[in-house]
Design a protein around this motif. Structure first.
Motif, short mmCIF file in Angstrom:
data_model
loop_
_atom_site.label_atom_id
_atom_site.label_comp_id
_atom_site.label_asym_id
_atom_site.label_seq_id
_atom_site.Cartn_x
_atom_site.Cartn_y
_atom_site.Cartn_z
N TYR A 30 1.15 4.13 5.39
CA TYR A 30 -0.19 4.63 5.07
C TYR A 30 -1.16 4.40 6.23
O TYR A 30 -1.89 5.32 6.63
CB TYR A 30 -0.73 3.95 3.81
N THR A 31 -1.18 3.18 6.74
CA THR A 31 -2.13 2.86 7.80
C THR A 31 -1.83 3.62 9.08
O THR A 31 -2.73 4.16 9.72
CB THR A 31 -2.12 1.34 8.07
N GLY A 32 -0.55 3.67 9.45
CA GLY A 32 -0.18 4.39 10.67
C GLY A 32 -0.51 5.87 10.58
O GLY A 32 -1.08 6.45 11.53
N LEU A 35 -4.53 11.31 2.84
CA LEU A 35 -5.64 12.22 3.10
C LEU A 35 -6.98 11.58 2.77
O LEU A 35 -7.97 11.78 3.49
CB LEU A 35 -5.46 13.51 2.29
N ILE A 36 -7.03 10.79 1.70
CA ILE A 36 -8.26 10.08 1.35
C ILE A 36 -8.62 9.09 2.45
O ILE A 36 -9.80 8.96 2.85
CB ILE A 36 -8.13 9.37 0.00
N LEU A 37 -7.64 8.35 2.96
CA LEU A 37 -7.90 7.39 4.02
C LEU A 37 -8.41 8.09 5.28
O LEU A 37 -9.33 7.59 5.96
CB LEU A 37 -6.62 6.61 4.34
N ILE A 38 -7.84 9.24 5.60
CA ILE A 38 -8.26 9.97 6.80
C ILE A 38 -9.69 10.47 6.66
O ILE A 38 -10.53 10.27 7.55
CB ILE A 38 -7.29 11.14 7.08
N THR A 39 -9.98 11.12 5.54
CA THR A 39 -11.33 11.67 5.36
C THR A 39 -12.39 10.57 5.27
O THR A 39 -13.53 10.78 5.69
CB THR A 39 -11.39 12.53 4.08
N SER A 40 -12.01 9.40 4.77
CA SER A 40 -12.97 8.30 4.69
C SER A 40 -13.31 7.73 6.06
O SER A 40 -14.42 7.22 6.27
CB SER A 40 -12.43 7.19 3.79
#
Length: 295
Positions: free
Chosen positions: A96-98, A163-168
């Motif tokens: 997820y983080t990567g 996608l949520i992590l990226i947009t945040s």
């Protein structure tokens, strides 16, 4: 020995020995170093206490008689890894983080370069929107994000969570990269343009290699945020096998069966990838922040 050599030797022997002046620390420098030392110890003491507590037995930890363990309990780490299924959660968090960091770096570097170098209609409005989005607290957007993922069929799906992590992370990262690109001279870009390179070619071959410090600063900031995220994962995932590492830590927080020493061991395991990543990128972080991240 000739007369010239003899005269030179006598002159060298009679010349006074030059002493290199010793650099003395001023009072303000001593105060600054003392303040930095206190700050460093304040940051390290909780980490040292966590590692020490992870090697103690539960009675020894609760008694709080000694800072260091009498007999190191290395089995605490085995218990945390096996009983907490940390291997699965750790793998999930790395993925997820990567993925989130790669996506954020790609989008924010392109957007930051466009805001710094290109002139287009609505540029000021676009920048204002980014600032406005940053003001909204993340929990306030959970409902809208969750409803959007439901409509896309991405609930209980790692893709939706990434996608949520990226947009945040895009808004703040875009502004950091924009500040970094603005601080860079245009000479190399103009030279590449004269050689016939287009905007994308200039960005990929000229600008992006120079932006490594800024990219490292963004990667560390957003990587820590993505690694520690838990609330959205708790709302999005129904399957524990998809949860990040923070879910594994909650397995040892039961009030009925307190296992604080195992929790400390699991927490120590969870920070190892973050520490390794930080050590790999540390030489770029300070340079990136000073080159544009706080300008």
């Amino acid at each position: 020995m000739t007369l010239t050599e003899d005269t030179t030797t006598l002159a060298d022997e009679s010349a006074p020995e030059r002493k290199v002046p010793r650099r003395r620390l001023r009072l303000d420098q001593i105060g600054l170093y003392g303040l930095l030392t206190v700050a460093a110890l304040s940051a390290l003491l909780p980490l040292i206490w966590m590692i020490s507590g992870s090697l103690q037995s539960l009675p020894e930890l609760l008694a709080n008689d000694s800072f260091l363990p009498a007999v190191p309990q290395w089995g605490n780490y085995i218990t945390a890894w096996v009983d907490g299924d940390l291997g699965t959660y750790l793998r999930n968090s790395v993925v997820y983080t990567g993925s989130a960091v790669v996506g954020i770096l790609l989008v924010s570097s392109l957007a930051g370069y466009a805001l710094a170098r290109l002139d287009f209609a609505g540029k000021g409005v676009f920048t204002f929107v980014i600032l406005a989005v940053m003001i909204i607290p993340a929990p306030a957007m959970f409902l809208a994000q969750y409803k959007l993922l439901i409509s896309l069929g991405l609930t209980n799906n790692p893709v939706g969570y990434i996608l949520i992590l990226i947009t945040s992370g895009i808004p703040m990262s875009t502004l950091i990269m924009r500040s970094f690109f603005v601080s860079q001279p245009r000479d190399l870009e103009e030279a590449a343009a004269l050689d016939g390179a287009g905007p994308l070619r200039i960005f990929w071959s000229v600008i992006l290699p120079l932006a490594r410090p800024g990219l490292a600063a963004v990667a560390v900031i957003q990587g820590l945020g993505a690694w520690n995220e838990y609330l959205m994962a708790l709302a999005l995932f129904d399957d524990n096998a998809l949860m990040p590492i923070q879910r594994g830590l909650t397995a040892f927080t039961s009030a009925e069966t307190p296992q604080q020493q195992i929790l400390l061991a699991a927490t120590t395991i969870s920070i190892v990838p973050v520490v390794i990543f930080y050590l790999m990128a540390q030489r770029h972080i300070v340079k990136g922040i000073g080159a544009g991240a706080i300008k």
